[in-house]
Design a protein around this motif. Structure first.
Motif, PDB file in Angstrom:
ATOM      1  N   HIS A  64       2.921   9.079  -5.864  1.00 45.60           N
ATOM      2  CA  HIS A  64       4.035   8.194  -5.986  1.00 45.60           C
ATOM      3  C   HIS A  64       3.941   7.020  -7.021  1.00 45.60           C
ATOM      4  CE1 HIS A  64       3.715   4.959  -3.128  1.00 45.60           C
ATOM      5  NE2 HIS A  64       2.779   5.630  -2.838  1.00 45.60           N
ATOM      6  N   TYR A  65       2.540   6.559  -6.851  1.00 45.49           N
ATOM      7  CA  TYR A  65       2.521   5.097  -7.762  1.00 45.49           C
ATOM      8  C   TYR A  65       1.826   5.401  -8.998  1.00 45.49           C
ATOM      9  CZ  TYR A  65      -1.736   5.925  -5.247  1.00 45.49           C
ATOM     10  OH  TYR A  65      -2.797   6.629  -4.640  1.00 45.49           O
ATOM     11  N   CYS A  66       1.526   6.629  -9.302  1.00 47.74           N
ATOM     12  CA  CYS A  66       0.733   6.956 -10.635  1.00 47.74           C
ATOM     13  C   CYS A  66       1.570   8.093 -11.566  1.00 47.74           C
ATOM     14  CB  CYS A  66      -0.619   7.539 -10.138  1.00 47.74           C
ATOM     15  SG  CYS A  66      -1.618   7.525 -11.473  1.00 47.74           S
ATOM     16  N   THR A  89     -13.776   9.403 -14.473  1.00 47.34           N
ATOM     17  CA  THR A  89     -12.511   9.264 -13.498  1.00 47.34           C
ATOM     18  C   THR A  89     -11.490   9.911 -14.344  1.00 47.34           C
ATOM     19  OG1 THR A  89     -10.985   7.587 -12.727  1.00 47.34           O
ATOM     20  CG2 THR A  89     -12.163   6.932 -14.888  1.00 47.34           C
ATOM     21  N   GLY A  90     -10.348   9.787 -14.277  1.00 51.18           N
ATOM     22  CA  GLY A  90      -9.391  10.769 -14.851  1.00 51.18           C
ATOM     23  C   GLY A  90      -7.845  10.129 -14.730  1.00 51.18           C
ATOM     24  N   GLY A  91      -6.830  10.952 -14.681  1.00 47.64           N
ATOM     25  CA  GLY A  91      -7.030  12.067 -13.977  1.00 47.64           C
ATOM     26  C   GLY A  91      -7.776  12.597 -12.834  1.00 47.64           C
ATOM     27  N   GLU A  92      -7.890  14.047 -12.706  1.00 47.33           N
ATOM     28  CA  GLU A  92      -8.780  14.061 -11.743  1.00 47.33           C
ATOM     29  C   GLU A  92      -9.938  14.908 -12.195  1.00 47.33           C
ATOM     30  OE1 GLU A  92      -9.388  13.647  -8.470  1.00 47.33           O
ATOM     31  OE2 GLU A  92     -11.205  15.072  -8.705  1.00 47.33           O
ATOM     32  N   PRO A  93     -11.106  14.117 -11.917  1.00 42.14           N
ATOM     33  CA  PRO A  93     -12.367  14.383 -12.909  1.00 42.14           C
ATOM     34  C   PRO A  93     -12.978  15.665 -12.394  1.00 42.14           C
ATOM     35  CG  PRO A  93     -12.774  12.508 -11.477  1.00 42.14           C
ATOM     36  CD  PRO A  93     -11.427  12.730 -11.430  1.00 42.14           C
ATOM     37  N   LEU A  94     -12.711  16.148 -11.238  1.00 35.49           N
ATOM     38  CA  LEU A  94     -13.019  17.421 -10.765  1.00 35.49           C
ATOM     39  C   LEU A  94     -12.304  18.820 -11.311  1.00 35.49           C
ATOM     40  CD1 LEU A  94     -14.426  16.706  -7.182  1.00 35.49           C
ATOM     41  CD2 LEU A  94     -15.467  16.449  -9.654  1.00 35.49           C
ATOM     42  N   VAL A 146     -13.727   8.191  -2.954  1.00 33.35           N
ATOM     43  CA  VAL A 146     -12.706   9.077  -2.723  1.00 33.35           C
ATOM     44  C   VAL A 146     -11.427   8.179  -2.590  1.00 33.35           C
ATOM     45  CG1 VAL A 146     -11.843  11.005  -1.354  1.00 33.35           C
ATOM     46  CG2 VAL A 146     -14.220  10.860  -1.661  1.00 33.35           C
ATOM     47  N   SER A 147     -10.195   8.664  -3.111  1.00 30.87           N
ATOM     48  CA  SER A 147      -8.910   7.865  -2.811  1.00 30.87           C
ATOM     49  C   SER A 147      -8.465   8.482  -1.684  1.00 30.87           C
ATOM     50  CB  SER A 147      -8.126   8.258  -4.288  1.00 30.87           C
ATOM     51  OG  SER A 147      -8.767   7.533  -5.171  1.00 30.87           O
ATOM     52  N   LEU A 148      -7.844   7.825  -0.997  1.00 30.44           N
ATOM     53  CA  LEU A 148      -7.276   8.247   0.373  1.00 30.44           C
ATOM     54  C   LEU A 148      -6.436   7.343   0.948  1.00 30.44           C
ATOM     55  CD1 LEU A 148      -7.359  10.395   2.590  1.00 30.44           C
ATOM     56  CD2 LEU A 148      -9.037   9.263   3.741  1.00 30.44           C
ATOM     57  N   LEU A 175     -13.727   4.553   0.115  1.00 28.93           N
ATOM     58  CA  LEU A 175     -12.421   5.069   0.100  1.00 28.93           C
ATOM     59  C   LEU A 175     -11.580   4.084  -0.230  1.00 28.93           C
ATOM     60  CD1 LEU A 175     -12.648   6.371   4.058  1.00 28.93           C
ATOM     61  CD2 LEU A 175     -13.316   7.730   1.969  1.00 28.93           C
ATOM     62  N   ASP A 176     -11.019   4.587  -1.408  1.00 28.51           N
ATOM     63  CA  ASP A 176      -9.901   3.735  -1.870  1.00 28.51           C
ATOM     64  C   ASP A 176      -8.587   3.862  -1.631  1.00 28.51           C
ATOM     65  OD1 ASP A 176     -12.036   2.528  -3.315  1.00 28.51           O
ATOM     66  OD2 ASP A 176     -11.126   3.023  -5.378  1.00 28.51           O
ATOM     67  N   THR A 177      -7.838   3.036  -1.126  1.00 30.31           N
ATOM     68  CA  THR A 177      -6.347   2.962  -0.594  1.00 30.31           C
ATOM     69  C   THR A 177      -5.463   2.422  -1.293  1.00 30.31           C
ATOM     70  OG1 THR A 177      -7.236   3.755   1.619  1.00 30.31           O
ATOM     71  CG2 THR A 177      -4.905   2.752   1.435  1.00 30.31           C
ATOM     72  N   PHE A 189      -8.908  -1.640  -0.090  1.00 27.92           N
ATOM     73  CA  PHE A 189      -7.427  -1.724  -0.119  1.00 27.92           C
ATOM     74  C   PHE A 189      -7.125  -2.120  -1.446  1.00 27.92           C
ATOM     75  CE2 PHE A 189      -8.327  -2.325   4.640  1.00 27.92           C
ATOM     76  CZ  PHE A 189      -7.683  -0.980   5.111  1.00 27.92           C
ATOM     77  N   ILE A 190      -6.290  -1.381  -1.941  1.00 27.60           N
ATOM     78  CA  ILE A 190      -5.859  -1.811  -3.345  1.00 27.60           C
ATOM     79  C   ILE A 190      -4.374  -2.453  -3.533  1.00 27.60           C
ATOM     80  CG2 ILE A 190      -5.864  -1.137  -5.847  1.00 27.60           C
ATOM     81  CD1 ILE A 190      -7.782   1.202  -5.092  1.00 27.60           C
ATOM     82  N   GLU A 191      -4.249  -3.514  -3.908  1.00 25.25           N
ATOM     83  CA  GLU A 191      -2.786  -3.880  -4.398  1.00 25.25           C
ATOM     84  C   GLU A 191      -2.220  -3.068  -5.430  1.00 25.25           C
ATOM     85  OE1 GLU A 191      -3.056  -8.655  -3.301  1.00 25.25           O
ATOM     86  OE2 GLU A 191      -2.743  -7.928  -5.682  1.00 25.25           O
ATOM     87  N   TYR A 192      -0.918  -2.513  -4.892  1.00 22.30           N
ATOM     88  CA  TYR A 192      -0.302  -1.519  -5.964  1.00 22.30           C
ATOM     89  C   TYR A 192       0.096  -2.505  -7.143  1.00 22.30           C
ATOM     90  CZ  TYR A 192       4.263   1.190  -6.776  1.00 22.30           C
ATOM     91  OH  TYR A 192       5.326   2.064  -7.354  1.00 22.30           O
ATOM     92  N   MET A 193      -0.285  -1.907  -8.295  1.00 26.59           N
ATOM     93  CA  MET A 193      -0.241  -2.538  -9.675  1.00 26.59           C
ATOM     94  C   MET A 193       1.010  -1.834 -10.487  1.00 26.59           C
ATOM     95  SD  MET A 193      -4.130  -2.255 -10.483  1.00 26.59           S
ATOM     96  CE  MET A 193      -4.257  -3.248 -12.201  1.00 26.59           C
ATOM     97  N   ASP A 194       1.365  -2.723 -11.264  1.00 28.12           N
ATOM     98  CA  ASP A 194       2.481  -2.123 -12.217  1.00 28.12           C
ATOM     99  C   ASP A 194       1.732  -1.571 -13.466  1.00 28.12           C
ATOM    100  OD1 ASP A 194       1.529  -4.579 -13.109  1.00 28.12           O
ATOM    101  OD2 ASP A 194       3.633  -5.168 -13.817  1.00 28.12           O
TER     102      ASP A 194
HETATM  103  N1  SAM Z   1      -7.925  11.256  -9.419  1.00 26.91           N
HETATM  104  C1  SAM Z   1      -8.755  10.038  -9.087  1.00 26.91           C
HETATM  105  C2  SAM Z   1      -8.412   9.606  -7.858  1.00 26.91           C
HETATM  106  O1  SAM Z   1      -7.505   9.910  -7.405  1.00 26.91           O
HETATM  107  O2  SAM Z   1      -9.355   8.690  -7.263  1.00 26.91           O
HETATM  108  C3  SAM Z   1      -9.223   9.340 -10.216  1.00 26.91           C
HETATM  109  C4  SAM Z   1      -8.035   8.745 -10.934  1.00 26.91           C
HETATM  110  S1  SAM Z   1      -7.027   7.759 -10.300  1.00 26.91           S
HETATM  111  C5  SAM Z   1      -5.905   7.170 -11.727  1.00 26.91           C
HETATM  112  C6  SAM Z   1      -8.113   6.169  -9.975  1.00 26.91           C
HETATM  113  C7  SAM Z   1      -7.484   5.133  -9.008  1.00 26.91           C
HETATM  114  O3  SAM Z   1      -6.302   4.478  -9.508  1.00 26.91           O
HETATM  115  C8  SAM Z   1      -6.985   5.742  -7.642  1.00 26.91           C
HETATM  116  O4  SAM Z   1      -7.818   5.117  -6.622  1.00 26.91           O
HETATM  117  C9  SAM Z   1      -5.669   5.390  -7.676  1.00 26.91           C
HETATM  118  O5  SAM Z   1      -5.153   5.221  -6.327  1.00 26.91           O
HETATM  119  C10 SAM Z   1      -5.620   4.242  -8.636  1.00 26.91           C
HETATM  120  N2  SAM Z   1      -4.041   3.995  -8.926  1.00 26.91           N
HETATM  121  C11 SAM Z   1      -3.147   4.682  -9.666  1.00 26.91           C
HETATM  122  N3  SAM Z   1      -2.076   4.220  -9.924  1.00 26.91           N
HETATM  123  C12 SAM Z   1      -2.280   2.741  -9.201  1.00 26.91           C
HETATM  124  C13 SAM Z   1      -1.447   1.913  -9.255  1.00 26.91           C
HETATM  125  N4  SAM Z   1       0.017   1.948  -9.604  1.00 26.91           N
HETATM  126  N5  SAM Z   1      -1.800   0.711  -8.500  1.00 26.91           N
HETATM  127  C14 SAM Z   1      -2.982   0.594  -7.984  1.00 26.91           C
HETATM  128  N6  SAM Z   1      -3.956   1.767  -8.003  1.00 26.91           N
HETATM  129  C15 SAM Z   1      -3.662   2.801  -8.708  1.00 26.91           C
END
Ligand code: SAM
Length: 340
Positions: A27-29, A67-72, A119-121, A158-160, A187-192
């Motif tokens: 939802h944030y991407c 990274t990507g998109g989804e690199p796999l 891994v993003s979770l 684990l990236d959240t 834990f990642i702050e929501y970015m714009d």
């Molecule tokens: N598909 C892979 C994944 O999900 O990890 C790699 C690409 S994804 C764009 C890389 C990271 O960017 C993920 O951890 C995702 O949660 C983070 N991300 C995407 N949009 C974001 C946002 N608006 N704010 C913070 N992190 C964001």
């Protein structure tokens, strides 16, 4: 030879986006229904990517994150890992994935020489996962994490992305899950950033807020003293466990940013918020010499003065950075094109 930019920042780390496609719709991407994709013929071959990586190495890069998109989703991505891992200059080779395809890919990635996995979770709850990503595949992600551990990946991260009202009640559960599987949660702050078309300030859970909630549960939390350019600030709980916070929105770290990004079609970006990039694919495919390409990279980095996240923080009445109408015309502004 290493180079510095206009703010005296070296170039050390390269994020290679290997595809703009993704199999989740977080939802944030990627909240929209339709996307403009990069033309397939523009996507660099692995040999082209490795050739560009060698040029970046000549000016200081020794760390790469795929990274990507989804690199796999990129077919044969272990082949790229194999090509890069063989480079003598490479100190660190990591990959960020949403984990959906990881169960099958993990052993091959390990054999190919990948050093580290993130891994993003965002949630451990199945219904929530489906609501936040529009796919009912949490079990596959957890199986992927399990497979990665069995394949011998240690130091898993684990990236959240924490968003208010969505998963901010799961910080403790995620830390506990991380403890069970010997992974460090960040834990990642929501970015714009581009792609986050529904971003609003109220949805951001700040670093301070996260620390307050975790202190309520775990007691005093100590910062881990480190000198690194890594975006995550690390903390230690009283029982010794560590976790990270990437406070890109409330406490940006532009001053130490040593990262360049290359999109899957070879556009060099100097900042996650950059609105323009430098196309390296065209000169590469037109037969530009090693020296010519190197000079382009040097000149672009030398003039870099980007402080995207700091500039955004100074904006009043902040909303989505790039309107949907603009994103629909330029795929390069999307987070899923530039890689996280
Ligand atoms: N598909 C892979 C994944 O999900 O990890 C790699 C690409 S994804 C764009 C890389 C990271 O960017 C993920 O951890 C995702 O949660 C983070 N991300 C995407 N949009 C974001 C946002 N608006 N704010 C913070 N992190 C964001």
């Amino acid at each position: 030879m290493s180079i510095v930019d206009a703010l005296n920042r070296p170039l050390r780390s390269l994020r290679l986006s290997v595809t703009d496609r993704c199999n989740l719709r977080c939802h944030y991407c990627m909240p929209e229904d339709e996307y403009l994709w990069l033309p397939r013929e523009d996507v660099l071959t692995f040999e082209e990517t490795a050739r560009l990586a060698d040029l970046f190495a000549e000016v200081g890069v020794d760390r790469i994150r795929l990274t990507g998109g989804e690199p796999l989703l990129r077919r044969d991505v272990p082949e790229l890992v194999r090509l890069l891992a063989a480079r003598p200059w490479l100190r660190d080779l990591a990959l960020t994935t949403n984990g959906v395809l990881l169960a099958d890919a993990a052993p091959e990635l390990k054999r190919a020489g990948l050093h580290r996995l993130t891994v993003s979770l965002d949630t451990l709850r199945r219904d929530r996962f489906q609501r936040l990503t529009r796919m009912d595949v949490l079990d596959r992600v957890l199986a992927g994490i399990d497979a990665a551990r069995r394949a011998g990946f240690t130091g898993l991260k684990l990236d959240t992305v924490v968003t208010r009202g969505d998963n901010d009640d799961e910080l403790v559960d995620l830390i506990e899950y991380g403890r069970e599987i010997d992974a460090e949660v960040r834990f990642i702050e929501y970015m714009d950033v581009g792609g986050a078309t529904r971003w609003r300030p109220e949805a951001v859970v700040s670093r301070a807020d996260m620390l307050a909630r975790l202190t309520d549960r775990y007691g005093p939390i100590a910062p881990v003293a480190e000198t690194s350019s890594a975006p995550a600030e690390r903390f230690r709980l009283a029982d010794g466990r560590t976790f990270g916070i990437i406070a890109s929105t409330t406490q940006p770290f532009c001053r130490t940013c040593d990262r360049a990004r290359l999109t899957a079609d070879g556009v060099l970006l100097l900042c996650l918020y950059a609105q323009h990039g430098t196309d390296l694919r065209r000169p590469l495919r037109a037969g530009a010499s090693h020296e010519t390409l190197l000079r382009v990279i040097q000149a672009v980095w030398a003039s870099r003065a980007d402080r995207g996240a700091e500039e955004r923080r100074a904006v009043r009445d902040r909303g989505a950075f790039i309107p949907v109408s603009v994103l629909k015309r330029d795929a390069h502004l999307e987070m899923h094109t530039r890689g996280g």
